[in-house]
Motif scaffolding. Structure first.
Motif, PDB file in Angstrom:
ATOM      1  N   VAL A  54      50.676  12.040  -3.823  1.00 58.16           N
ATOM      2  CA  VAL A  54      50.318  13.243  -4.580  1.00 58.16           C
ATOM      3  C   VAL A  54      49.028  13.792  -4.007  1.00 58.16           C
ATOM      4  N   PHE A  55      49.057  15.085  -3.685  1.00 55.46           N
ATOM      5  CA  PHE A  55      47.875  15.754  -3.136  1.00 55.46           C
ATOM      6  C   PHE A  55      47.442  16.813  -4.142  1.00 55.46           C
ATOM      7  N   VAL A  56      46.209  16.688  -4.630  1.00 57.12           N
ATOM      8  CA  VAL A  56      45.654  17.635  -5.589  1.00 57.12           C
ATOM      9  C   VAL A  56      44.585  18.449  -4.876  1.00 57.12           C
ATOM     10  N   THR A  57      44.765  19.751  -4.842  1.00 56.80           N
ATOM     11  CA  THR A  57      43.812  20.602  -4.145  1.00 56.80           C
ATOM     12  C   THR A  57      42.999  21.417  -5.137  1.00 56.80           C
ATOM     13  N   ALA A  94      62.017  16.624  -0.021  1.00 59.61           N
ATOM     14  CA  ALA A  94      62.706  15.362  -0.298  1.00 59.61           C
ATOM     15  C   ALA A  94      62.123  14.627  -1.492  1.00 59.61           C
ATOM     16  N   GLY A  95      61.060  15.160  -2.075  1.00 61.82           N
ATOM     17  CA  GLY A  95      60.468  14.519  -3.246  1.00 61.82           C
ATOM     18  C   GLY A  95      59.551  13.368  -2.921  1.00 61.82           C
ATOM     19  N   ARG A  96      59.161  13.258  -1.670  1.00 61.96           N
ATOM     20  CA  ARG A  96      58.230  12.196  -1.287  1.00 61.96           C
ATOM     21  C   ARG A  96      56.778  12.644  -1.425  1.00 61.96           C
ATOM     22  N   GLY A 114      48.529  12.562 -13.703  1.00 68.36           N
ATOM     23  CA  GLY A 114      49.201  11.336 -14.090  1.00 68.36           C
ATOM     24  C   GLY A 114      50.703  11.506 -14.167  1.00 68.36           C
ATOM     25  N   TYR A 115      51.142  12.661 -14.660  1.00 66.87           N
ATOM     26  CA  TYR A 115      52.580  12.927 -14.746  1.00 66.87           C
ATOM     27  C   TYR A 115      53.206  12.941 -13.356  1.00 66.87           C
ATOM     28  N   ALA A 116      52.516  13.587 -12.407  1.00 68.71           N
ATOM     29  CA  ALA A 116      53.033  13.631 -11.039  1.00 68.71           C
ATOM     30  C   ALA A 116      53.079  12.241 -10.417  1.00 68.71           C
ATOM     31  N   LEU A 117      52.077  11.443 -10.682  1.00 66.35           N
ATOM     32  CA  LEU A 117      52.075  10.065 -10.162  1.00 66.35           C
ATOM     33  C   LEU A 117      53.216   9.259 -10.752  1.00 66.35           C
ATOM     34  N   ASP A 118      53.456   9.445 -12.046  1.00 65.30           N
ATOM     35  CA  ASP A 118      54.539   8.698 -12.689  1.00 65.30           C
ATOM     36  C   ASP A 118      55.894   9.129 -12.152  1.00 65.30           C
ATOM     37  N   ARG A 119      56.086  10.429 -11.989  1.00 64.57           N
ATOM     38  CA  ARG A 119      57.383  10.931 -11.524  1.00 64.57           C
ATOM     39  C   ARG A 119      57.699  10.400 -10.118  1.00 64.57           C
ATOM     40  N   LEU A 120      56.697  10.356  -9.255  1.00 65.04           N
ATOM     41  CA  LEU A 120      56.927   9.895  -7.883  1.00 65.04           C
ATOM     42  C   LEU A 120      56.692   8.400  -7.721  1.00 65.04           C
ATOM     43  N   GLU A 121      56.139   7.751  -8.773  1.00 63.50           N
ATOM     44  CA  GLU A 121      55.750   6.338  -8.667  1.00 63.50           C
ATOM     45  C   GLU A 121      54.885   6.148  -7.414  1.00 63.50           C
ATOM     46  N   PRO A 167      51.673   5.355  -5.119  1.00 61.90           N
ATOM     47  CA  PRO A 167      50.472   4.512  -5.064  1.00 61.90           C
ATOM     48  C   PRO A 167      49.291   5.196  -4.382  1.00 61.90           C
ATOM     49  N   ARG A 168      49.510   6.429  -3.877  1.00 62.43           N
ATOM     50  CA  ARG A 168      48.459   7.120  -3.121  1.00 62.43           C
ATOM     51  C   ARG A 168      48.188   8.476  -3.761  1.00 62.43           C
ATOM     52  N   LEU A 169      46.888   8.818  -3.796  1.00 62.48           N
ATOM     53  CA  LEU A 169      46.467  10.069  -4.417  1.00 62.48           C
ATOM     54  C   LEU A 169      45.312  10.647  -3.615  1.00 62.48           C
ATOM     55  N   VAL A 170      45.318  11.972  -3.467  1.00 67.71           N
ATOM     56  CA  VAL A 170      44.212  12.684  -2.819  1.00 67.71           C
ATOM     57  C   VAL A 170      43.729  13.767  -3.763  1.00 67.71           C
ATOM     58  N   LEU A 171      42.419  13.775  -4.012  1.00 69.62           N
ATOM     59  CA  LEU A 171      41.778  14.854  -4.763  1.00 69.62           C
ATOM     60  C   LEU A 171      40.865  15.578  -3.778  1.00 69.62           C
ATOM     61  N   ASP A 172      41.328  16.716  -3.284  1.00 68.61           N
ATOM     62  CA  ASP A 172      40.644  17.408  -2.193  1.00 68.61           C
ATOM     63  C   ASP A 172      39.682  18.459  -2.736  1.00 68.61           C
ATOM     64  N   ALA A 173      38.432  18.398  -2.248  1.00 70.83           N
ATOM     65  CA  ALA A 173      37.377  19.359  -2.617  1.00 70.83           C
ATOM     66  C   ALA A 173      37.074  19.306  -4.106  1.00 70.83           C
ATOM     67  N   ILE A 174      36.817  18.099  -4.616  1.00 73.04           N
ATOM     68  CA  ILE A 174      36.537  17.952  -6.046  1.00 73.04           C
ATOM     69  C   ILE A 174      35.218  18.599  -6.427  1.00 73.04           C
TER      70      ILE A 174
END
Length: 579
Positions: free
Chosen positions: A75-78, A103-105, A134-141, A143-150
């Motif tokens: 999941v990439f959060v911009t 493909a939903g990856r 959190g919803y996006a993480l759960d849907r894709l299960e 283990p990796r997350l990016v919060l870009d330019a927080i």
């Protein structure tokens, strides 16, 4: 981004930390993973900070896309760029982001602050944002997350204390979900120092910056801290170009050279003979030093051709000549490099065995040159890499830095098991002394020099050293002819050693001297024979005289003895008659 006062359901569903530490999560950047001793802290937040253009988003994309390539999701959060711009960005570096998204990856969440969105008490409340993530993480299960330019959230908070509390909450939320997360932030207005991200919140902090020296920019990475594990403590230059991120821990290499008994041909029989009857060992480091015009590039091209003829790949990096110039110039002495290039006719059987990469020495910084060379070697896997001339990299104000860079470069190439051929330009006033000061890393050192005498310039070649090889100690003549390169033994006559046309003149002089000496020898030998004949004749004459005198004396003795005998007989007869 609408605000909300509801509790975060994703946080409520978060799983507790595992009882034992999880192995590090690889970023997909081998150099960075080596510095991090395996990767980022798993299930923890890592902060990537740096000014604009330092490569934060590219590193974050590499981390996310590497996990997807390994069968994970991300999941990439911009908070800064649009999703479409990020997709273009990712695909520009070779990541199949759109295919992964379809493909939903991969999931990209657009969390860019909008001026017209609701603020409660001049503050944006992050509950809704975290719930959506959190919803996006759960849907894709994932283990990796990016919060870009927080740090873009700063504009939504008038009170720095509120922002720090909310950021602390974000980091705690990441730990509770046990998701491996990269957060990127800029260096503007000392954002990290003011809100304590570096010292109190992140488990791992990676600082990026751009160094500009002599109008040349180099990107540098440093691990500020990493909880729960060791890490490299130095500053590490890295590349960021169309091929992505390339980083190598060049300040912490150890020599683990591969040893080979294979010999590489030089294409010059005389040089092979000087090296003990064969070329240098594969995987060795070769240095050809010489003044301008002594033939360094010509020898390098000959060796390149010989290796290409064996079907092995050669990487030729020229710092002074373009590809077309090199091909044209070497063609004048019978070395056709064009037939080995990618554009050559495949019917030759050697097409594609020579890769030429012309690059100006002043175009990049020393460290960037090093990384570009190593990256090309790892991609192409050549048998031989030629750096012509490597002295161009050392012609900077920072002489010590150039020496250190060259030593690291030679170490790294040797670790790859690749033969290195470097040429070095010596100034006319250098007295043949190398200024690179890297002889400890050189396995084979060949020195060329000019000898100007009687209006003629001759080239001389000497093998200074060749580890493990029985080398020639003789200084020989090196000739560049339209039909190729030749190494000729010097002429050693009564007047000393001579080269070039003086060799022919001295040979003619010595031939005349030899002919005169032969005539003198014949005369002396004839006189000797005559003296011996005269002596023999004189001896015969003396012998005859001696024999004649001896015969005369013998006659005299015989006559005297005869008379004595007659007288004696007469007296005896008289005595008998008287009696």
């Amino acid at each position: 981004m609408p605000a909300s006062n509801h509790q975060d359901p994703a946080s409520d569903r978060a799983s507790p930390h595992p009882s034992s530490p999880r192995p590090p999560t690889p970023t997909g950047l081998s150099g960075l993973d080596a510095i991090l001793r395996g990767g980022l802290p798993a299930g923890r937040p890592s902060l990537l900070r740096g000014s604009a253009g330092t490569g934060k988003t590219v590193i974050a994309l590499s981390f996310l896309c590497h996990g997807i390539a390994q069968g994970e999701t991300g999941v990439f959060v911009t908070f800064d760029e649009s999703p479409e711009a990020l997709l273009d960005h990712a695909e520009g570096f070779g990541f199949p982001a759109r295919a992964d998204l379809a493909a939903g990856r991969l999931r990209i969440l657009d969390m860019r602050p909008q001026p017209n969105e609701v603020q409660v008490g001049e503050t944006i409340e992050l509950t809704a944002i975290l719930a959506r993530i959190g919803y996006a993480l759960d849907r894709l299960e994932s283990p990796r997350l990016v919060l870009d330019a927080i740090d873009a959230l700063e504009s939504g908070f008038a009170d720095s204390a509120n922002l720090r509390a909310e950021l602390t909450r974000v980091f705690d939320w990441i730990r509770e979900r046990a998701v491996t997360c990269i957060l990127t932030t800029g260096e503007q207005a000392e954002f990290s120092a003011r809100y304590g991200l570096e010292d109190y919140i992140a488990d791992c902090v990676i600082a990026l910056r751009q160094d500009v020296k002599d109008r040349i920019m180099t990107r540098v990475l440093r691990i500020v801290k990493r909880r729960g594990g060791g890490h490299g403590a130095n500053e590490y230059p890295f590349l960021l170009d169309s091929q992505g991120i390339f980083l190598i821990p060049v300040t912490g290499t150890t020599l683990q050279a591969r040893v080979s008994s294979q010999r590489l041909p030089t294409g010059i029989p005389g040089l092979d003979a000087m090296l003990g009857g064969g070329g240098p060992y594969a995987g060795s480091t070769i240095l050809i030093s010489g003044q301008a015009g002594t033939g360094k590039t010509s020898i390098s091209s000959s060796i390149a051709r010989a290796v290409c003829d064996t079907g092995q790949l050669v990487l030729y990096i020229s710092f002074e000549e373009s590809m077309d110039e090199l091909i044209r110039n070497q063609g004048s002495i019978g070395i056709d490099l064009a037939r080995y290039s990618d554009s050559a006719d495949s019917a030759t059987g050697c097409a594609g065995t020579l890769v030429m990469q012309p690059v100006r020495a002043v175009e990049f910084g020393l460290e960037e040159h090093l990384m570009r060379i190593i990256r090309s070697i790892r991609v192409l896997q050549p048998a031989l890499v030629i750096l012509d001339p490597v002295s161009s990299l050392s012609e900077r104000r920072d002489v010590s830095g150039a020496k250190e860079m060259l030593l690291r470069l030679l170490y790294l190439i040797k670790e790859e098991g690749v033969t290195t051929l470097a040429t070095e330009l010596l100034s006319d006033d250098s007295l043949g002394v190398s200024h690179l000061d890297v002889s400890s890393m050189i396995d084979v050192w060949i020195k060329l020099r000019r000898l100007e005498n009687d209006g003629e310039m001759n080239r001389l070649i000497t093998v200074i050293k060749a580890r493990g090889l029985p080398i020639s100690d003789q200084v020989k003549e090196f000739r560049i002819t339209p039909s190729g390169l030749q190494i000729i033994d010097p002429y050693m006559g009564e007047g000393g050693i001579v080269y070039g046309t003086a060799r022919i003149a001295r040979l003619a002089e010595d031939e005349e001297t030899l002919e005169q000496l032969r005539l003198d020898l014949d005369r002396a030998q004839q006189l000797r024979r005559e003296i011996e004949e005269i002596a023999a004749a004189s001896e015969r004459l003396n012998r005859a005289e001696r024999d004649a005198k001896a015969a005369d004396l013998d006659r005299q003795i015989a006559q005297i003895e005869s008379r004595l005998a007659r007288i004696t007989r007469a007296r005896a007869a008289i005595k008998r008659e008287r009696a």
